[in-house]
Write an enzyme that holds these catalytic residues in place. Structure first.
Site, PDB file in Angstrom:
ATOM      1  N   CYS A  78      20.229 -13.618  -7.069  1.00 21.55           N
ATOM      2  CA  CYS A  78      19.730 -14.634  -6.140  1.00 21.55           C
ATOM      3  C   CYS A  78      20.909 -15.153  -5.288  1.00 21.55           C
ATOM      4  O   CYS A  78      21.880 -15.666  -5.846  1.00 21.55           O
ATOM      5  CB  CYS A  78      19.100 -15.758  -6.936  1.00 21.55           C
ATOM      6  SG  CYS A  78      18.185 -16.859  -5.896  1.00 21.55           S
ATOM      7  N   ASN A  80      16.936  -7.931  -4.241  1.00 23.53           N
ATOM      8  CA  ASN A  80      16.725  -9.363  -4.007  1.00 23.53           C
ATOM      9  C   ASN A  80      17.011  -9.624  -2.526  1.00 23.53           C
ATOM     10  O   ASN A  80      17.299  -8.700  -1.766  1.00 23.53           O
ATOM     11  CB  ASN A  80      17.628 -10.196  -4.928  1.00 23.53           C
ATOM     12  CG  ASN A  80      16.986 -11.532  -5.276  1.00 23.53           C
ATOM     13  OD1 ASN A  80      16.432 -12.208  -4.399  1.00 23.53           O
ATOM     14  ND2 ASN A  80      17.039 -11.931  -6.527  1.00 23.53           N
ATOM     15  N   LYS A 121       8.358 -15.767 -12.159  1.00 22.60           N
ATOM     16  CA  LYS A 121       9.397 -16.540 -11.454  1.00 22.60           C
ATOM     17  C   LYS A 121      10.547 -16.759 -12.451  1.00 22.60           C
ATOM     18  O   LYS A 121      10.302 -17.073 -13.624  1.00 22.60           O
ATOM     19  CB  LYS A 121       8.777 -17.869 -10.998  1.00 22.60           C
ATOM     20  CG  LYS A 121       9.726 -18.830 -10.339  1.00 22.60           C
ATOM     21  CD  LYS A 121       9.975 -18.528  -8.884  1.00 22.60           C
ATOM     22  CE  LYS A 121      11.040 -19.449  -8.327  1.00 22.60           C
ATOM     23  NZ  LYS A 121      11.635 -19.013  -7.081  1.00 22.60           N
ATOM     24  N   LYS A 156      18.012  -6.663 -11.818  1.00 26.67           N
ATOM     25  CA  LYS A 156      17.651  -6.809 -10.404  1.00 26.67           C
ATOM     26  C   LYS A 156      18.932  -6.989  -9.599  1.00 26.67           C
ATOM     27  O   LYS A 156      19.685  -7.939  -9.805  1.00 26.67           O
ATOM     28  CB  LYS A 156      16.709  -7.996 -10.209  1.00 26.67           C
ATOM     29  CG  LYS A 156      16.212  -8.095  -8.767  1.00 26.67           C
ATOM     30  CD  LYS A 156      15.087  -9.096  -8.665  1.00 26.67           C
ATOM     31  CE  LYS A 156      14.583  -9.227  -7.249  1.00 26.67           C
ATOM     32  NZ  LYS A 156      13.539 -10.231  -7.137  1.00 26.67           N
TER      33      LYS A 156
HETATM   34  C1  LIG Z   1      10.438 -18.131  -1.761  1.00 27.76           C
HETATM   35  C2  LIG Z   1      11.042 -17.006  -2.582  1.00 27.76           C
HETATM   36  C3  LIG Z   1      11.431 -17.249  -3.893  1.00 27.76           C
HETATM   37  C4  LIG Z   1      12.005 -16.226  -4.663  1.00 27.76           C
HETATM   38  N1  LIG Z   1      12.353 -16.482  -5.958  1.00 27.76           N
HETATM   39  C5  LIG Z   1      12.892 -15.480  -6.709  1.00 27.76           C
HETATM   40  C6  LIG Z   1      13.212 -15.707  -8.077  1.00 27.76           C
HETATM   41  O1  LIG Z   1      13.011 -16.784  -8.650  1.00 27.76           O
HETATM   42  N2  LIG Z   1      13.772 -14.665  -8.761  1.00 27.76           N
HETATM   43  C7  LIG Z   1      14.007 -13.441  -8.207  1.00 27.76           C
HETATM   44  O2  LIG Z   1      14.508 -12.529  -8.886  1.00 27.76           O
HETATM   45  N3  LIG Z   1      13.685 -13.207  -6.913  1.00 27.76           N
HETATM   46  C8  LIG Z   1      13.143 -14.181  -6.159  1.00 27.76           C
HETATM   47  N4  LIG Z   1      12.790 -13.941  -4.858  1.00 27.76           N
HETATM   48  C9  LIG Z   1      13.060 -12.611  -4.275  1.00 27.76           C
HETATM   49  C10 LIG Z   1      11.826 -11.695  -4.311  1.00 27.76           C
HETATM   50  O3  LIG Z   1      11.447 -11.420  -5.641  1.00 27.76           O
HETATM   51  C11 LIG Z   1      12.120 -10.357  -3.583  1.00 27.76           C
HETATM   52  O4  LIG Z   1      13.137  -9.674  -4.288  1.00 27.76           O
HETATM   53  C12 LIG Z   1      12.575 -10.564  -2.136  1.00 27.76           C
HETATM   54  O5  LIG Z   1      11.738 -11.516  -1.496  1.00 27.76           O
HETATM   55  C13 LIG Z   1      12.579  -9.253  -1.315  1.00 27.76           C
HETATM   56  O6  LIG Z   1      11.303  -8.666  -1.257  1.00 27.76           O
HETATM   57  P1  LIG Z   1      10.272  -8.887  -0.007  1.00 27.76           P
HETATM   58  O7  LIG Z   1      11.067  -8.650   1.255  1.00 27.76           O
HETATM   59  O8  LIG Z   1       9.204  -7.858  -0.280  1.00 27.76           O
HETATM   60  O9  LIG Z   1       9.769 -10.310  -0.121  1.00 27.76           O
HETATM   61  C14 LIG Z   1      12.196 -14.938  -4.078  1.00 27.76           C
HETATM   62  C15 LIG Z   1      11.784 -14.700  -2.769  1.00 27.76           C
HETATM   63  C16 LIG Z   1      11.207 -15.710  -2.020  1.00 27.76           C
HETATM   64  C17 LIG Z   1      10.802 -15.406  -0.590  1.00 27.76           C
END
Ligand SMILES: Cc1cc2nc3c(=O)[nH]c(=O)nc-3n(C[C@H](O)[C@H](O)[C@H](O)COP(=O)(O)O)c2cc1C
Length: 254
Positions: free
Chosen positions: A137, A202, A45, A175
């Protein structure tokens, strides 16, 4: 015999299944459990300097349903709330217990060279395998010029990537955000600044809408709301599009 082992930038993965930076990687306990269950690695995270003020909204998640099935997940969650020392100690513990698992430190800081380089200096001395620079983000916290505010500007992305690359002793992934007109434009910029690899994607910036019964926002924090990041099945085709564009762009430049 078939095998799932793979190697990226010289990092050996026992399988290519990596937890993304998100709640499942927000504590050492949950990463430990994920490794025991077979995950090949984890992106932590996102870690920030200890003095970066962060106030989480609650609730901070909303779901998008189609025919009763969850197809999308929106969040306005911020970054890791653990201290830098927590992660330094935790990485050491995890690597001793699971030496074959890949650990990638996701890092974010304000646009100040000392702040980025201070974090990199600290994590250079830990057994992580690589860095992931969080330039992407959509809600954490562009109003303070970090997160997606970095990854939507080629100039700032170049600046920070070069600060990091000047001292990083591990491979550096950037990223990327899909919330740009051209993801390849930003990719080219960070590659020129020395990024070793790219991570996509992201979340997709989104607004979950208004509840027509109550006329309140769907993601409702005391009657207020904001733009969040959409993830899950709903954004998978956008993720595939970005990865395809990035790969095609790379092949064209060979
Ligand atoms: C609740 C939540 C918190 C996240 N926190 C971070 C984070 O702290 N840093 C980051 O680079 N991406 C964060 N992400 C993004 C995820 O790492 C990922 O890139 C994004 O959810 C897309 O992938 P998915 O559709 O497979 O979930 C977060 C996603 C979610 C849903």
């Amino acid at each position: 015999m078939s095998t799932l082992t793979t190697s990226i930038l010289g990092i050996e993965f026992e399988n290519p299944f990596l937890l993304a930076s998100a709640p499942p990687t927000a504590s050492i306990e949950s990463i430990d459990k994920a490794f025991e269950m077979g995950w090949g690695g984890a992106v932590l995270k996102t870690i920030t300097p200890d003095d970066l003020e962060m106030i989480e909204a609650s609730p901070r998640y909303a779901i998008m349903k189609e025919k009763g099935r969850v197809i999308g997940f929106q969040n306005i969650e911020l970054l890791s709330h653990k201290t830098v020392q927590y992660w330094v100690d935790g990485i050491k513990y995890l690597k001793e217990k699971h030496p074959t698992k890949v650990i990638i430190a996701s890092i974010m800081a304000p646009v100040k060279r000392e702040e980025w380089q201070e974090l990199i200096r600290i994590f250079n001395d830990t057994p992580i395998d690589a860095y992931e620079l969080n330039f992407s983000c959509p809600h954490g916290m562009p109003e303070r010029n970090i997160g997606m505010a970095i990854g939507t500007s080629a100039e700032i992305s170049i600046l920070i990537t070069s600060w990091v690359k000047a001292i990083a002793t591990k491979p550096v992934f950037v990223k990327l955000t899909p919330n740009v007109t051209s993801i390849t434009w930003i990719a080219n910029a960070v590659e020129r600044a020395g990024a070793d690899g790219l991570a996509a994607i992201n979340t997709v910036q989104s607004f979950m809408g208004i509840n027509l019964e109550t006329l309140e926002p769907v993601l409702n924090i005391d009657g207020y709301s904001t733009y969040g990041g959409l993830s899950g099945v709903a954004v998978k085709p956008i993720g595939f599009r970005c990865v395809a564009q990035l790969r095609y762009n790379q092949l064209r430049s060979l």
